[in-house]
Design an enzyme around this catalytic site. Structure first.
Site, PDB file in Angstrom:
ATOM      1  N   GLU A   1       2.618 -15.731   5.920  1.00 27.13           N
ATOM      2  CA  GLU A   1       2.168 -16.144   4.600  1.00 27.13           C
ATOM      3  C   GLU A   1       3.276 -15.999   3.561  1.00 27.13           C
ATOM      4  O   GLU A   1       4.223 -15.248   3.741  1.00 27.13           O
ATOM      5  CB  GLU A   1       0.934 -15.343   4.199  1.00 27.13           C
ATOM      6  CG  GLU A   1       1.023 -13.871   4.544  1.00 27.13           C
ATOM      7  CD  GLU A   1      -0.312 -13.145   4.391  1.00 27.13           C
ATOM      8  OE1 GLU A   1      -1.169 -13.283   5.272  1.00 27.13           O
ATOM      9  OE2 GLU A   1      -0.459 -12.432   3.400  1.00 27.13           O
TER      10      GLU A   1
ATOM     11  N   CYS B   1       7.471 -15.164  -2.668  1.00 26.82           N
ATOM     12  CA  CYS B   1       7.633 -14.004  -1.804  1.00 26.82           C
ATOM     13  C   CYS B   1       7.543 -14.507  -0.366  1.00 26.82           C
ATOM     14  O   CYS B   1       6.502 -15.030   0.037  1.00 26.82           O
ATOM     15  CB  CYS B   1       6.514 -13.020  -2.125  1.00 26.82           C
ATOM     16  SG  CYS B   1       6.449 -11.602  -1.037  1.00 26.82           S
TER      17      CYS B   1
ATOM     18  N   CYS C   1       4.750  -6.656  11.840  1.00 25.38           N
ATOM     19  CA  CYS C   1       5.797  -5.707  11.447  1.00 25.38           C
ATOM     20  C   CYS C   1       5.633  -4.437  12.268  1.00 25.38           C
ATOM     21  O   CYS C   1       4.522  -3.991  12.518  1.00 25.38           O
ATOM     22  CB  CYS C   1       5.654  -5.380   9.960  1.00 25.38           C
ATOM     23  SG  CYS C   1       6.932  -4.288   9.310  1.00 25.38           S
TER      24      CYS C   1
ATOM     25  N   CYS D   1       3.816   1.321   8.182  1.00 24.60           N
ATOM     26  CA  CYS D   1       3.503   2.089   6.978  1.00 24.60           C
ATOM     27  C   CYS D   1       1.979   2.214   6.871  1.00 24.60           C
ATOM     28  O   CYS D   1       1.251   1.236   7.054  1.00 24.60           O
ATOM     29  CB  CYS D   1       4.074   1.401   5.741  1.00 24.60           C
ATOM     30  SG  CYS D   1       5.876   1.292   5.795  1.00 24.60           S
TER      31      CYS D   1
ATOM     32  N   CYS E   1      -0.123  -0.224   4.581  1.00 23.15           N
ATOM     33  CA  CYS E   1       0.243  -1.646   4.552  1.00 23.15           C
ATOM     34  C   CYS E   1      -0.488  -2.453   5.610  1.00 23.15           C
ATOM     35  O   CYS E   1      -0.504  -2.100   6.782  1.00 23.15           O
ATOM     36  CB  CYS E   1       1.750  -1.790   4.727  1.00 23.15           C
ATOM     37  SG  CYS E   1       2.294  -3.511   4.772  1.00 23.15           S
TER      38      CYS E   1
ATOM     39  N   GLU F   1       9.810  -6.628   8.150  1.00 21.82           N
ATOM     40  CA  GLU F   1      10.898  -5.812   7.620  1.00 21.82           C
ATOM     41  C   GLU F   1      12.174  -6.644   7.748  1.00 21.82           C
ATOM     42  O   GLU F   1      12.682  -6.844   8.852  1.00 21.82           O
ATOM     43  CB  GLU F   1      10.987  -4.500   8.419  1.00 21.82           C
ATOM     44  CG  GLU F   1      12.243  -3.678   8.193  1.00 21.82           C
ATOM     45  CD  GLU F   1      12.602  -3.462   6.722  1.00 21.82           C
ATOM     46  OE1 GLU F   1      11.729  -3.078   5.924  1.00 21.82           O
ATOM     47  OE2 GLU F   1      13.783  -3.689   6.365  1.00 21.82           O
TER      48      GLU F   1
ATOM     49  N   SER G   1      11.699   0.448  -0.626  1.00 25.75           N
ATOM     50  CA  SER G   1      10.335   0.957  -0.665  1.00 25.75           C
ATOM     51  C   SER G   1      10.392   2.460  -0.414  1.00 25.75           C
ATOM     52  O   SER G   1      10.557   2.899   0.714  1.00 25.75           O
ATOM     53  CB  SER G   1       9.494   0.282   0.421  1.00 25.75           C
ATOM     54  OG  SER G   1       9.456  -1.103   0.180  1.00 25.75           O
TER      55      SER G   1
ATOM     56  N   HIS H   1       8.177   5.086  -2.206  1.00 25.70           N
ATOM     57  CA  HIS H   1       6.757   5.446  -2.163  1.00 25.70           C
ATOM     58  C   HIS H   1       6.424   6.933  -2.105  1.00 25.70           C
ATOM     59  O   HIS H   1       5.244   7.306  -2.149  1.00 25.70           O
ATOM     60  CB  HIS H   1       6.021   4.721  -1.034  1.00 25.70           C
ATOM     61  CG  HIS H   1       6.190   3.234  -1.041  1.00 25.70           C
ATOM     62  ND1 HIS H   1       6.343   2.491  -2.193  1.00 25.70           N
ATOM     63  CD2 HIS H   1       6.243   2.336  -0.019  1.00 25.70           C
ATOM     64  CE1 HIS H   1       6.478   1.211  -1.878  1.00 25.70           C
ATOM     65  NE2 HIS H   1       6.430   1.082  -0.579  1.00 25.70           N
TER      66      HIS H   1
ATOM     67  N   ASN I   1      -2.623  -2.738  -3.874  1.00 26.49           N
ATOM     68  CA  ASN I   1      -3.564  -3.807  -3.608  1.00 26.49           C
ATOM     69  C   ASN I   1      -4.474  -3.326  -2.482  1.00 26.49           C
ATOM     70  O   ASN I   1      -4.030  -3.219  -1.335  1.00 26.49           O
ATOM     71  CB  ASN I   1      -2.752  -5.027  -3.144  1.00 26.49           C
ATOM     72  CG  ASN I   1      -3.223  -6.304  -3.766  1.00 26.49           C
ATOM     73  OD1 ASN I   1      -4.413  -6.477  -4.029  1.00 26.49           O
ATOM     74  ND2 ASN I   1      -2.293  -7.215  -3.981  1.00 26.49           N
TER      75      ASN I   1
ATOM     76  N   CYS J   1       0.234  -7.885   0.897  1.00 25.65           N
ATOM     77  CA  CYS J   1       1.014  -8.099   2.111  1.00 25.65           C
ATOM     78  C   CYS J   1       0.195  -8.268   3.374  1.00 25.65           C
ATOM     79  O   CYS J   1      -0.433  -7.331   3.832  1.00 25.65           O
ATOM     80  CB  CYS J   1       1.838  -6.844   2.348  1.00 25.65           C
ATOM     81  SG  CYS J   1       3.456  -6.967   1.786  1.00 25.65           S
TER      82      CYS J   1
HETATM   83  N1  SAH Z   1       9.244  -4.270   4.849  1.00 27.25           N
HETATM   84  C1  SAH Z   1       9.793  -4.456   3.549  1.00 27.25           C
HETATM   85  C2  SAH Z   1       9.298  -5.678   2.813  1.00 27.25           C
HETATM   86  C3  SAH Z   1       7.857  -6.054   2.931  1.00 27.25           C
HETATM   87  S1  SAH Z   1       6.676  -5.053   2.111  1.00 27.25           S
HETATM   88  C4  SAH Z   1       9.595  -3.200   2.714  1.00 27.25           C
HETATM   89  O1  SAH Z   1       9.013  -2.248   3.219  1.00 27.25           O
HETATM   90  O2  SAH Z   1      10.076  -3.144   1.607  1.00 27.25           O
HETATM   91  C5  SAH Z   1       6.930  -5.345   0.403  1.00 27.25           C
HETATM   92  C6  SAH Z   1       6.445  -4.227  -0.494  1.00 27.25           C
HETATM   93  O3  SAH Z   1       5.012  -4.220  -0.607  1.00 27.25           O
HETATM   94  C7  SAH Z   1       6.821  -2.851   0.013  1.00 27.25           C
HETATM   95  O4  SAH Z   1       7.248  -2.053  -1.047  1.00 27.25           O
HETATM   96  C8  SAH Z   1       5.490  -2.361   0.558  1.00 27.25           C
HETATM   97  O5  SAH Z   1       5.471  -0.976   0.670  1.00 27.25           O
HETATM   98  C9  SAH Z   1       4.511  -2.912  -0.440  1.00 27.25           C
HETATM   99  N2  SAH Z   1       3.122  -2.971  -0.021  1.00 27.25           N
HETATM  100  C10 SAH Z   1       2.610  -3.024   1.219  1.00 27.25           C
HETATM  101  N3  SAH Z   1       1.271  -3.072   1.195  1.00 27.25           N
HETATM  102  C11 SAH Z   1       0.898  -3.067  -0.107  1.00 27.25           C
HETATM  103  C12 SAH Z   1      -0.341  -3.117  -0.791  1.00 27.25           C
HETATM  104  N4  SAH Z   1      -1.471  -3.191  -0.129  1.00 27.25           N
HETATM  105  N5  SAH Z   1      -0.319  -3.079  -2.137  1.00 27.25           N
HETATM  106  C13 SAH Z   1       0.839  -3.031  -2.831  1.00 27.25           C
HETATM  107  N6  SAH Z   1       2.046  -3.004  -2.233  1.00 27.25           N
HETATM  108  C14 SAH Z   1       2.085  -3.012  -0.890  1.00 27.25           C
END
Ligand code: SAH
Length: 340
Positions: free
Chosen positions: A89, A102, A109, A113, A116, A157, A211, A213, A287, A330
């Site tokens: 997507e 995006c 992936c 995480c 996610c 990733e 990222s 967090h 989200n 995501c």
């Molecule tokens: N793998 C890469 C890029 C994809 S995720 C990374 O980890 O950066 C893009 C961003 O969205 C990351 O910061 C991830 O932690 C965040 N993300 C994942 N799920 C999310 C959610 N449900 N709400 C908000 N951000 C989220």
């Protein structure tokens, strides 16, 4: 047979030289593909018939397919079907400064995480360059407008698919292709240290987002498995080297999860970690998804976190929320499609 959208212009020039044609044919083909948006060799009328026939045997121009689009005000989410029936997507966002996309870099992936949705479904495969390029071409075709920036923050990733992602960036950045300025391209990683070191040496002025967090190893390892491989100390040291070498500011992404990483103590710890670094923090409202147990932090908590960082002289912004009504977190759209 390789898809033509995998080819950087220099590689296409080499191809033409190898078949005893002039180098500038590459510019002509690029012009059809990226300026005129003609996706059929037969319609490239300034090429000789024999050359068209040769191109058709050596390259495909197959396109991925938009199978679903959900729109809410300033955001649209696209679900793409790939040639092997996998799905990825992309999200399109209208800002006051322009339009951004995006893009996804992998099918699924493996980073796992905890919060996610993309990582709930394991990696099936890397995306090829053309599958990333076409996310942009097809969305531009759909909205009949040109986009101004690209973030590689969709499913996957990017640094687990480093070569294809770099190839993709070089193509979309090129003047003769989509010509998106390097400063308008951002790659986001969960923190794969060796690849951050590789990026340091790329001749590209793109933005790097990390990222993070969590401000300490105990918490970060609970949220992000990658921290057990490259821990915070190693990551921060690498980022400091990156900043020194490239002179570029790094973005630190921080998703606020209710009661998990949004306390004042966490904010202070984060400030301490980043003190003196040329970095800015982007607080991301979580989200929520149906499948994972995390909740978004209340507005008030996010604002307090923000204030604490400000007081500690850390540059910080709160990301505007996009698309929470349309499953734009995501990987949500894909996981619905795959679970169904
Ligand atoms: N793998 C890469 C890029 C994809 S995720 C990374 O980890 O950066 C893009 C961003 O969205 C990351 O910061 C991830 O932690 C965040 N993300 C994942 N799920 C999310 C959610 N449900 N709400 C908000 N951000 C989220």
């Amino acid at each position: 047979m390789e898809n033509i959208f995998n080819y950087r212009i220099d590689k296409l020039e080499d191809y033409f030289l190898s078949i005893n044609e002039k180098k500038f044919k590459a510019t002509q083909v690029y012009d059809w593909l990226y300026k005129k948006r003609v996706f059929d060799f037969k319609k490239m009328t300034n090429l000789k018939k024999e050359l068209i026939a040769k191109l058709e045997t050596d390259f495909s121009i197959d396109l991925i397919e938009i199978v679903k689009k959900q729109t809410d005000k300033d955001t649209s989410k696209y679900l793409f079907k790939l040639a092997d029936d996998n799905y990825v997507e992309s999200v399109l966002m209208y800002h006051d400064y322009g339009i951004s996309i995006c893009v996804s870099s992998q099918v699924g992936c493996n980073m796992g995480c905890a919060f996610c949705e993309s990582g709930r479904l394991k990696k099936v495969r890397n995306l090829e360059t053309y599958e990333m390029v076409e996310q942009i071409l097809l969305i531009e075709q759909d909205i009949k407008k040109r986009i101004s920036s690209v973030v590689i923050m969709g499913i996957g990733e990017p640094f687990d698919n480093y070569d294809n992602v770099m190839n993709f960036i070089k193509i979309i950045n090129h003047d003769k292709a989509i010509a998106i300025g390097a400063r308008h391209i951002t790659v986001s990683t969960c923190g794969i240290v060796p690849k951050i070191k590789m990026l340091e040496n790329e001749p590209l002025q793109i933005n790097l987002a990390i990222s993070l967090h969590a401000p300490n190893n105990e918490l970060r390892s609970k949220l992000m498995k990658i921290n057990k491989v490259y821990n915070i100390n190693e990551l921060i040291t690498t980022l400091k080297e990156y900043i020194k070498k490239t002179n570029r500011r790094v973005t630190i992404e921080y998703v606020t999860l209710n009661g998990v990483n949004d306390s004042k103590k966490c904010a202070l710890e984060l400030a301490n970690l980043l003190k003196g670094m040329n970095a800015y923090v982007n607080l991301i409202p979580y989200n929520e998804t149906n499948n994972l147990g995390f909740k978004k932090s209340p507005k008030k908590t996010i604002l307090e976190f923000y204030d604490t960082l400000k007081k500690e002289k850390i540059n910080v912004t709160i990301r505007r929320e996009f698309g929470s009504k349309i499953d734009a977190a995501c990987g949500q759209l894909r996981s619905k499609e795959v679970d169904a």
